[in-house]
Design a protein around this motif. Structure first.
Motif, PDB file in Angstrom:
ATOM      1  N   GLY A   1       0.883  -1.268   0.074  1.00  0.00           N
ATOM      2  CA  GLY A   1       0.040   0.031  -0.048  1.00  0.00           C
ATOM      3  C   GLY A   1       0.998   1.281   0.261  1.00  0.00           C
ATOM      4  N   SER A   2       0.194   2.390   0.473  1.00  0.00           N
ATOM      5  CA  SER A   2       0.876   3.609  -0.002  1.00  0.00           C
ATOM      6  C   SER A   2       0.313   4.684   1.213  1.00  0.00           C
ATOM      7  CB  SER A   2       0.684   4.388  -1.033  1.00  0.00           C
ATOM      8  OG  SER A   2      -0.546   4.492  -1.623  1.00  0.00           O
ATOM      9  N   SER A   3       1.004   5.531   1.574  1.00  0.00           N
ATOM     10  CA  SER A   3       0.571   6.657   2.817  1.00  0.00           C
ATOM     11  C   SER A   3       1.217   7.835   2.353  1.00  0.00           C
ATOM     12  CB  SER A   3       0.751   6.181   4.243  1.00  0.00           C
ATOM     13  OG  SER A   3       2.226   6.385   4.370  1.00  0.00           O
ATOM     14  N   GLN A   4       0.461   8.866   2.995  1.00  0.00           N
ATOM     15  CA  GLN A   4       0.896  10.088   2.668  1.00  0.00           C
ATOM     16  C   GLN A   4       2.104  10.594   3.707  1.00  0.00           C
ATOM     17  OE1 GLN A   4      -2.907  11.670   4.058  1.00  0.00           O
ATOM     18  NE2 GLN A   4      -1.983  12.845   5.737  1.00  0.00           N
ATOM     19  N   PRO A   5       2.831  11.639   3.079  1.00  0.00           N
ATOM     20  CA  PRO A   5       4.190  12.129   3.964  1.00  0.00           C
ATOM     21  C   PRO A   5       3.603  12.451   5.249  1.00  0.00           C
ATOM     22  CG  PRO A   5       4.149  13.176   1.865  1.00  0.00           C
ATOM     23  CD  PRO A   5       2.703  12.358   1.811  1.00  0.00           C
ATOM     24  N   PRO A   6       4.395  12.416   6.361  1.00  0.00           N
ATOM     25  CA  PRO A   6       3.874  12.872   7.703  1.00  0.00           C
ATOM     26  C   PRO A   6       3.823  14.139   7.950  1.00  0.00           C
ATOM     27  CG  PRO A   6       6.171  11.868   8.007  1.00  0.00           C
ATOM     28  CD  PRO A   6       5.726  11.564   6.458  1.00  0.00           C
ATOM     29  N   ILE A   7       2.742  14.620   8.721  1.00  0.00           N
ATOM     30  CA  ILE A   7       2.586  16.086   8.766  1.00  0.00           C
ATOM     31  C   ILE A   7       3.752  16.834   9.441  1.00  0.00           C
ATOM     32  CG2 ILE A   7       1.590  15.901  11.123  1.00  0.00           C
ATOM     33  CD1 ILE A   7      -0.377  18.148  10.233  1.00  0.00           C
ATOM     34  N   GLY A   8       4.732  16.282  10.301  1.00  0.00           N
ATOM     35  CA  GLY A   8       5.903  17.000  10.770  1.00  0.00           C
ATOM     36  C   GLY A   8       6.991  17.127   9.731  1.00  0.00           C
ATOM     37  N   GLU A   9       6.801  16.182   8.766  1.00  0.00           N
ATOM     38  CA  GLU A   9       7.778  16.662   7.512  1.00  0.00           C
ATOM     39  C   GLU A   9       7.490  17.899   6.857  1.00  0.00           C
ATOM     40  OE1 GLU A   9       8.799  14.019   3.725  1.00  0.00           O
ATOM     41  OE2 GLU A   9       9.308  13.032   5.508  1.00  0.00           O
ATOM     42  N   PHE A  10       6.064  17.995   6.716  1.00  0.00           N
ATOM     43  CA  PHE A  10       5.618  19.429   6.006  1.00  0.00           C
ATOM     44  C   PHE A  10       5.840  20.759   7.004  1.00  0.00           C
ATOM     45  CE2 PHE A  10       2.725  16.842   3.043  1.00  0.00           C
ATOM     46  CZ  PHE A  10       3.341  17.117   2.075  1.00  0.00           C
ATOM     47  N   VAL A  11       5.589  20.437   8.357  1.00  0.00           N
ATOM     48  CA  VAL A  11       5.818  21.658   9.055  1.00  0.00           C
ATOM     49  C   VAL A  11       7.355  22.139   9.130  1.00  0.00           C
ATOM     50  CG1 VAL A  11       5.918  22.099  11.462  1.00  0.00           C
ATOM     51  CG2 VAL A  11       3.869  20.678  10.692  1.00  0.00           C
ATOM     52  N   GLU A  12       8.163  20.988   9.221  1.00  0.00           N
ATOM     53  CA  GLU A  12       9.605  21.400   9.238  1.00  0.00           C
ATOM     54  C   GLU A  12       9.730  22.162   7.810  1.00  0.00           C
ATOM     55  OE1 GLU A  12      13.852  18.968   9.378  1.00  0.00           O
ATOM     56  OE2 GLU A  12      12.003  17.844  10.080  1.00  0.00           O
ATOM     57  N   LEU A  13       9.407  21.524   6.535  1.00  0.00           N
ATOM     58  CA  LEU A  13       9.746  22.112   5.456  1.00  0.00           C
ATOM     59  C   LEU A  13       9.259  23.700   5.429  1.00  0.00           C
ATOM     60  CD1 LEU A  13      10.652  22.291   2.593  1.00  0.00           C
ATOM     61  CD2 LEU A  13       8.475  20.927   1.748  1.00  0.00           C
ATOM     62  N   TYR A  14       7.978  23.966   5.846  1.00  0.00           N
ATOM     63  CA  TYR A  14       7.173  25.391   5.618  1.00  0.00           C
ATOM     64  C   TYR A  14       8.197  26.258   6.753  1.00  0.00           C
ATOM     65  CZ  TYR A  14       3.303  23.957   2.812  1.00  0.00           C
ATOM     66  OH  TYR A  14       2.668  23.092   1.725  1.00  0.00           O
ATOM     67  N   GLU A  15       8.660  25.605   7.831  1.00  0.00           N
ATOM     68  CA  GLU A  15       9.252  26.572   8.638  1.00  0.00           C
ATOM     69  C   GLU A  15      10.659  26.922   8.014  1.00  0.00           C
ATOM     70  OE1 GLU A  15       8.857  27.767  11.555  1.00  0.00           O
ATOM     71  OE2 GLU A  15       7.255  26.314  12.762  1.00  0.00           O
ATOM     72  N   SER A  16      11.331  26.176   7.328  1.00  0.00           N
ATOM     73  CA  SER A  16      12.589  26.553   6.446  1.00  0.00           C
ATOM     74  C   SER A  16      12.396  27.454   5.444  1.00  0.00           C
ATOM     75  CB  SER A  16      13.018  25.214   6.014  1.00  0.00           C
ATOM     76  OG  SER A  16      12.516  24.565   4.850  1.00  0.00           O
ATOM     77  N   LEU A  17      10.957  27.373   4.606  1.00  0.00           N
ATOM     78  CA  LEU A  17      10.710  28.248   3.560  1.00  0.00           C
ATOM     79  C   LEU A  17      10.324  29.624   4.042  1.00  0.00           C
ATOM     80  CD1 LEU A  17       9.136  25.496   1.353  1.00  0.00           C
ATOM     81  CD2 LEU A  17      11.677  26.176   1.620  1.00  0.00           C
ATOM     82  N   LYS A  18       9.424  29.674   4.946  1.00  0.00           N
ATOM     83  CA  LYS A  18       8.684  30.954   5.138  1.00  0.00           C
ATOM     84  C   LYS A  18       9.558  32.260   5.374  1.00  0.00           C
ATOM     85  CE  LYS A  18       8.089  30.455  10.362  1.00  0.00           C
ATOM     86  NZ  LYS A  18       7.103  30.329  11.360  1.00  0.00           N
ATOM     87  N   ASP A  19      10.764  32.263   5.629  1.00  0.00           N
ATOM     88  CA  ASP A  19      11.564  33.456   5.552  1.00  0.00           C
ATOM     89  C   ASP A  19      12.400  33.712   4.494  1.00  0.00           C
ATOM     90  OD1 ASP A  19      10.342  34.300   8.166  1.00  0.00           O
ATOM     91  OD2 ASP A  19      11.668  33.015   9.398  1.00  0.00           O
ATOM     92  N   LYS A  20      12.602  32.730   3.723  1.00  0.00           N
ATOM     93  CA  LYS A  20      13.467  32.510   2.539  1.00  0.00           C
ATOM     94  C   LYS A  20      12.873  33.099   0.996  1.00  0.00           C
ATOM     95  CE  LYS A  20      15.981  28.835   1.601  1.00  0.00           C
ATOM     96  NZ  LYS A  20      16.173  27.502   1.420  1.00  0.00           N
ATOM     97  N   TYR A  21      11.418  33.156   0.971  1.00  0.00           N
ATOM     98  CA  TYR A  21      10.779  33.276  -0.083  1.00  0.00           C
ATOM     99  C   TYR A  21       9.614  34.456   0.144  1.00  0.00           C
ATOM    100  CZ  TYR A  21      12.991  29.052  -1.841  1.00  0.00           C
ATOM    101  OH  TYR A  21      13.820  28.313  -2.185  1.00  0.00           O
ATOM    102  N   ASP A  22       9.332  35.055  -0.939  1.00  0.00           N
ATOM    103  CA  ASP A  22       8.180  36.091  -0.801  1.00  0.00           C
ATOM    104  C   ASP A  22       6.886  35.340  -0.741  1.00  0.00           C
ATOM    105  OD1 ASP A  22       9.950  38.226  -0.901  1.00  0.00           O
ATOM    106  OD2 ASP A  22       9.954  38.030  -3.120  1.00  0.00           O
ATOM    107  N   GLU A  23       6.795  34.104  -1.588  1.00  0.00           N
ATOM    108  CA  GLU A  23       5.408  33.493  -1.852  1.00  0.00           C
ATOM    109  C   GLU A  23       5.665  32.077  -1.826  1.00  0.00           C
ATOM    110  OE1 GLU A  23       2.321  36.269  -3.946  1.00  0.00           O
ATOM    111  OE2 GLU A  23       3.916  35.679  -5.276  1.00  0.00           O
ATOM    112  N   ILE A  24       4.665  31.550  -1.545  1.00  0.00           N
ATOM    113  CA  ILE A  24       5.025  29.927  -1.553  1.00  0.00           C
ATOM    114  C   ILE A  24       3.375  29.300  -2.001  1.00  0.00           C
ATOM    115  CG2 ILE A  24       5.036  27.493  -0.172  1.00  0.00           C
ATOM    116  CD1 ILE A  24       6.578  29.371   1.814  1.00  0.00           C
ATOM    117  N   ILE A  25       3.916  28.309  -3.072  1.00  0.00           N
ATOM    118  CA  ILE A  25       2.752  27.581  -3.836  1.00  0.00           C
ATOM    119  C   ILE A  25       2.765  26.131  -3.369  1.00  0.00           C
ATOM    120  CG2 ILE A  25       1.561  26.966  -5.825  1.00  0.00           C
ATOM    121  CD1 ILE A  25       2.655  29.589  -7.185  1.00  0.00           C
ATOM    122  N   ALA A  26       1.713  25.596  -2.710  1.00  0.00           N
ATOM    123  CA  ALA A  26       1.646  24.352  -2.332  1.00  0.00           C
ATOM    124  C   ALA A  26       0.800  23.651  -3.791  1.00  0.00           C
ATOM    125  CB  ALA A  26       1.351  24.014  -0.995  1.00  0.00           C
ATOM    126  N   ILE A  27       1.324  22.557  -4.508  1.00  0.00           N
ATOM    127  CA  ILE A  27       0.150  21.885  -5.264  1.00  0.00           C
ATOM    128  C   ILE A  27       0.435  20.348  -4.984  1.00  0.00           C
ATOM    129  CG2 ILE A  27       1.859  22.209  -7.070  1.00  0.00           C
ATOM    130  CD1 ILE A  27      -0.320  22.179  -9.181  1.00  0.00           C
TER     131      ILE A  27
END
Length: 280
Positions: free
Chosen positions: A60-86
């Motif tokens: 089977g398959s499963s989605q990435p864990p939420i903590g992985e996304f939280v860590e990613l967004y924390e690292s991106l929010k001050d580096k870029y003017d805008e973020i698109i999640a698709i």
């Protein structure tokens, strides 16, 4: 020009080098074989997926864990003017919802897009978005343009096996039993993010011909077309030859399905997807 980061998942089929060069961050889905778990496209190759499918009934398959996304967004929010999640269709995976929840937890402003699909069309949405960003468009303007693609794309599948689709809840038990008894091949279509059974056909040859019939309806308005396969390159090349007979100048691409499709639909699965031209 504002700097934009892209957050997506491994169903996008984006080349890793292109992703690095264009600020695209890819969260891998997980592939599960018995008690073993692998990050899609990172910990396991396509060949290894099919080797393990032959050994494990439970896959089977499963989605990435939420903590992985939280860590990613924390690292991106001050580096870029805008973020698109698709992300891949929210009707088939919780990845999009998890990504949006993680952005909120990380107190990160994100423009979210539910692609309603995955694989080739999702990749084309991101490539178009990167092109628009380089032209100076804002994240909101890019989202609007991507919505046109979502509204003008088609995606069909002929699954090699319905067993895994049934286990995942994407095909009913009745459809599975009838198909097995009568050796019926299903043509599955993405419709507003959901998987629907478009046709039930007795032979693979007739199912493939029906796929060609759907293609011919849109042939004159196609921008591009992609043949996708789960370890079935010979059949993909046969379809490529047939498309060339009808439209020799049409751009045709052959793409290996991401491993998660092989798990859900079985080795040998064939897909066809295209994006139609549109006017605003």
């Amino acid at each position: 020009m504002k700097s934009i980061a892209w957050v997506t998942d491994s169903t996008c089929t984006i080349d890793p080098e292109f992703a690095r060069d264009h600020h695209i961050y890819i969260a891998p889905l997980r592939l599960v074989f018995g008690d073993e778990c692998y990050k899609e496209t990172i910990d396991i190759t396509n060949d290894e997926v099919y080797q393990k499918l032959a050994l494990h009934e439970k896959a089977g398959s499963s989605q990435p864990p939420i903590g992985e996304f939280v860590e990613l967004y924390e690292s991106l929010k001050d580096k870029y003017d805008e973020i698109i999640a698709i992300h891949c269709s929210s009707k088939l995976s919780g990845t999009y919802e998890t990504s949006m929840q993680a952005a909120e937890m990380a107190e990160t402003k994100v423009i979210g897009i539910d692609s309603n699909v995955g694989a080739f069309p999702l990749r084309e949405m991101i490539l178009k978005g990167v092109e628009l960003q380089q032209q100076g468009h804002s994240a909101l303007e890019i989202k609007q343009e991507i919505q046109y693609i979502i509204d003008h794309m088609e995606f069909f599948l002929i699954p090699a096996s319905l067993q895994q689709l049934h286990r995942s809840g994407r095909v009913s038990g009745t459809q599975l039993v009838i198909s097995n008894l009568l050796k019926i091949h299903l043509i599955i279509r993405f419709d507003k993010g959901k998987i629907i059974v478009q046709e039930k056909i007795r032979t693979f040859k007739k199912a493939k011909q029906k796929l060609m019939d759907y293609m011919k309806v849109d042939l004159e308005k196609m921008k591009s077309i992609c043949i996708m396969h789960a370890n079935n390159i010979s059949e993909a090349k046969e379809i490529e030859k047939e498309i060339a007979l009808h439209s020799p100048l049409l751009k045709v691409e052959i793409m290996t399905f991401i491993p998660v499709v092989g798990i859900l639909a079985g080795e040998g699965t064939i897909g066809l997807s295209w994006i139609n031209k549109y006017t605003k």
